[in-house]
Design a protein around this motif. Structure first.
Motif, mmCIF file in Angstrom:
data_model
loop_
_atom_site.group_PDB
_atom_site.id
_atom_site.type_symbol
_atom_site.label_atom_id
_atom_site.label_comp_id
_atom_site.label_asym_id
_atom_site.label_seq_id
_atom_site.Cartn_x
_atom_site.Cartn_y
_atom_site.Cartn_z
ATOM 1 N N ARG A 27 0.800 -1.222 0.000
ATOM 2 C CA ARG A 27 0.000 0.000 0.000
ATOM 3 C C ARG A 27 0.830 1.268 0.000
ATOM 4 N N CYS A 28 2.141 1.153 0.043
ATOM 5 C CA CYS A 28 2.968 2.361 0.049
ATOM 6 C C CYS A 28 2.715 3.127 -1.255
ATOM 7 N N THR A 29 2.410 4.389 -1.117
ATOM 8 C CA THR A 29 1.941 5.163 -2.266
ATOM 9 C C THR A 29 3.022 5.422 -3.320
ATOM 10 N N PHE A 30 4.283 5.273 -2.947
ATOM 11 C CA PHE A 30 5.387 5.602 -3.849
ATOM 12 C C PHE A 30 5.980 4.376 -4.516
ATOM 13 N N CYS A 31 5.467 3.187 -4.209
ATOM 14 C CA CYS A 31 6.178 1.952 -4.570
ATOM 15 C C CYS A 31 5.488 1.199 -5.700
ATOM 16 N N ASP A 32 6.272 0.813 -6.692
ATOM 17 C CA ASP A 32 5.752 -0.117 -7.695
ATOM 18 C C ASP A 32 6.694 -1.296 -7.917
ATOM 19 N N SER A 67 12.145 -7.217 -2.891
ATOM 20 C CA SER A 67 10.979 -6.389 -3.198
ATOM 21 C C SER A 67 9.813 -6.711 -2.264
ATOM 22 N N GLY A 68 10.106 -6.814 -1.007
ATOM 23 C CA GLY A 68 9.105 -7.135 0.001
ATOM 24 C C GLY A 68 9.812 -7.480 1.300
ATOM 25 N N SER A 69 9.391 -8.562 1.934
ATOM 26 C CA SER A 69 9.997 -9.002 3.190
ATOM 27 C C SER A 69 10.497 -10.433 3.050
ATOM 28 N N PHE A 70 11.429 -10.816 3.905
ATOM 29 C CA PHE A 70 11.976 -12.173 3.792
ATOM 30 C C PHE A 70 10.886 -13.222 3.982
ATOM 31 N N VAL A 71 9.806 -12.871 4.675
ATOM 32 C CA VAL A 71 8.732 -13.856 4.892
ATOM 33 C C VAL A 71 8.020 -14.212 3.582
ATOM 34 N N ASP A 72 8.226 -13.406 2.537
ATOM 35 C CA ASP A 72 7.594 -13.679 1.235
ATOM 36 C C ASP A 72 8.378 -14.704 0.421
ATOM 37 N N LEU A 73 9.557 -15.096 0.915
ATOM 38 C CA LEU A 73 10.369 -16.094 0.194
ATOM 39 C C LEU A 73 9.838 -17.492 0.502
ATOM 40 N N ALA A 180 21.540 7.606 14.714
ATOM 41 C CA ALA A 180 21.518 7.576 16.185
ATOM 42 C C ALA A 180 20.939 6.260 16.720
ATOM 43 N N HIS A 181 20.063 5.637 15.944
ATOM 44 C CA HIS A 181 19.364 4.454 16.464
ATOM 45 C C HIS A 181 19.704 3.150 15.754
ATOM 46 N N PHE A 182 20.367 3.230 14.596
ATOM 47 C CA PHE A 182 20.603 2.026 13.793
ATOM 48 C C PHE A 182 22.064 1.981 13.347
ATOM 49 N N SER A 183 22.505 0.777 12.974
ATOM 50 C CA SER A 183 23.914 0.629 12.606
ATOM 51 C C SER A 183 24.212 1.229 11.242
ATOM 52 N N ARG A 184 23.231 1.169 10.333
ATOM 53 C CA ARG A 184 23.447 1.708 8.988
ATOM 54 C C ARG A 184 22.157 2.325 8.470
ATOM 55 N N VAL A 185 22.336 3.260 7.525
ATOM 56 C CA VAL A 185 21.207 3.951 6.911
ATOM 57 C C VAL A 185 21.385 3.865 5.400
ATOM 58 N N CYS A 186 20.325 3.487 4.706
ATOM 59 C CA CYS A 186 20.369 3.460 3.235
ATOM 60 C C CYS A 186 19.408 4.535 2.727
ATOM 61 N N VAL A 187 19.949 5.528 2.039
ATOM 62 C CA VAL A 187 19.145 6.667 1.605
ATOM 63 C C VAL A 187 18.850 6.529 0.112
ATOM 64 N N ASN A 188 17.590 6.486 -0.227
ATOM 65 C CA ASN A 188 17.174 6.326 -1.625
ATOM 66 C C ASN A 188 16.578 7.636 -2.128
ATOM 67 N N LEU A 189 17.028 8.069 -3.287
ATOM 68 C CA LEU A 189 16.416 9.246 -3.903
ATOM 69 C C LEU A 189 15.193 8.790 -4.702
ATOM 70 N N MET A 190 14.074 9.467 -4.495
ATOM 71 C CA MET A 190 12.856 9.127 -5.243
ATOM 72 C C MET A 190 13.104 9.288 -6.742
ATOM 73 N N VAL A 191 12.732 8.277 -7.493
ATOM 74 C CA VAL A 191 12.840 8.366 -8.948
ATOM 75 C C VAL A 191 11.449 8.195 -9.550
ATOM 76 N N GLU A 192 11.291 8.702 -10.731
ATOM 77 C CA GLU A 192 10.012 8.611 -11.437
ATOM 78 C C GLU A 192 9.621 7.137 -11.593
ATOM 79 N N ASN A 193 8.393 6.792 -11.256
ATOM 80 C CA ASN A 193 7.910 5.434 -11.506
ATOM 81 C C ASN A 193 6.436 5.512 -11.895
ATOM 82 N N THR A 194 5.714 4.409 -11.781
ATOM 83 C CA THR A 194 4.334 4.398 -12.274
ATOM 84 C C THR A 194 3.330 4.904 -11.233
#
Ligand code: SF4
Length: 234
Positions: A27-32, A67-73, A180-194
């Motif tokens: 349901r994430c509005t930005f994700c395809d 493209s989801g969670s490990f529980v989907d494997l 401050a709260h996590f060991s690593r941060v992955c920063v994604n720039l929004m790109v055009e999608n559907t």
């Protein structure tokens, strides 16, 4: 679609993009990208096996995304992943999970601990501004804090930058909160999608000119300007 790559600059590791049954949140509005999925478990395993067999263990560190969670494997894929971690002496496995599956973290961690692999769970929070995250992005995490997310067992976060309403100050605050709260941060720039969510030109400029220079050499911060910057995907 490239599904295997090696990241050599920060936190050197192998990375694989596996296919599962699909994100159960969706349901994430930005994700395809949850479209990289199939209900056919046998076909998923056949594909995933060809990917997992490429793992050499050269860095002892592996990141798995799907493209989801490990529980989907499917179960066969998780069985093979466990065997590969043991055979290739993977000491650390990074893997993604949505908040809704947080109760699945502990048993998964125990399973891999039995073969000598420490699991670090990564969660896509996108921003620590809970109102923006839930009302605009519909992440399905609720109005909880970074400390609560960390306490639930998550060790790394994905953030999303370049959206309307974000500023250099707000994006920096998100990264600092993540560090401050996590060991690593992955920063994604929004790109055009559907999806109807589009990159905002001013937020993108602020990110590239004011935020990236500050963190580009930080070994705890991965920055993805394109979705494929880790070498997997399309
Ligand atoms: S939880 Fe992840 S895969 Fe699922 S809809 Fe949201 S961003 Fe997409």
């Amino acid at each position: 679609m490239n599904r295997y790559s090696i990241i050599t600059d920060k936190n050197p590791r192998e990375i694989v993009l596996l296919r599962g049954s699909g994100c159960r949140w969706r349901r994430c509005t930005f994700c395809d990208y949850h479209t990289d999925s199939s209900p056919d478990e046998a076909a998923n395993f056949a594909l995933n096996r060809t990917v997992l067999e490429q793992i050499t263990g050269e860095y002892g560190r592996l990141e798995v995304i799907n493209s989801g969670s490990f529980v989907d494997l499917d179960g066969c894929t998780v069985d093979l992943l466990t065997q590969i971690c043991q055979r290739r002496s993977i000491h650390t496995l990074h893997i993604e999970c949505h908040w809704m599956h947080r109760d699945a973290l502990a048993p998964f961690r125990e399973r891999f601990a039995a073969v000598g692999t420490d699991v670090i769970f990564k969660i896509g929070v996108e921003t620590f501004d809970a109102d923006f995250r839930e009302r605009i992005l519909r992440k399905g995490i609720g109005r909880i804090s970074a400390a609560e997310i960390a306490a639930a067992g998550f060790g790394e976060v994905n953030l999303l930058c370049g959206l309307a309403g974000q500023t250099a100050a707000s994006m920096t605050a998100d990264i600092e909160c993540g560090l401050a709260h996590f060991s690593r941060v992955c920063v994604n720039l929004m790109v055009e999608n559907t999806t109807p969510i589009k990159p905002d030109p001013e937020a993108v400029r602020a990110f590239l000119e004011e935020v990236v220079p500050r963190y580009k050499d930080d070994l705890r911060v991965d920055i993805l300007v394109e979705n494929t910057d880790f070498g997997v995907g399309e």
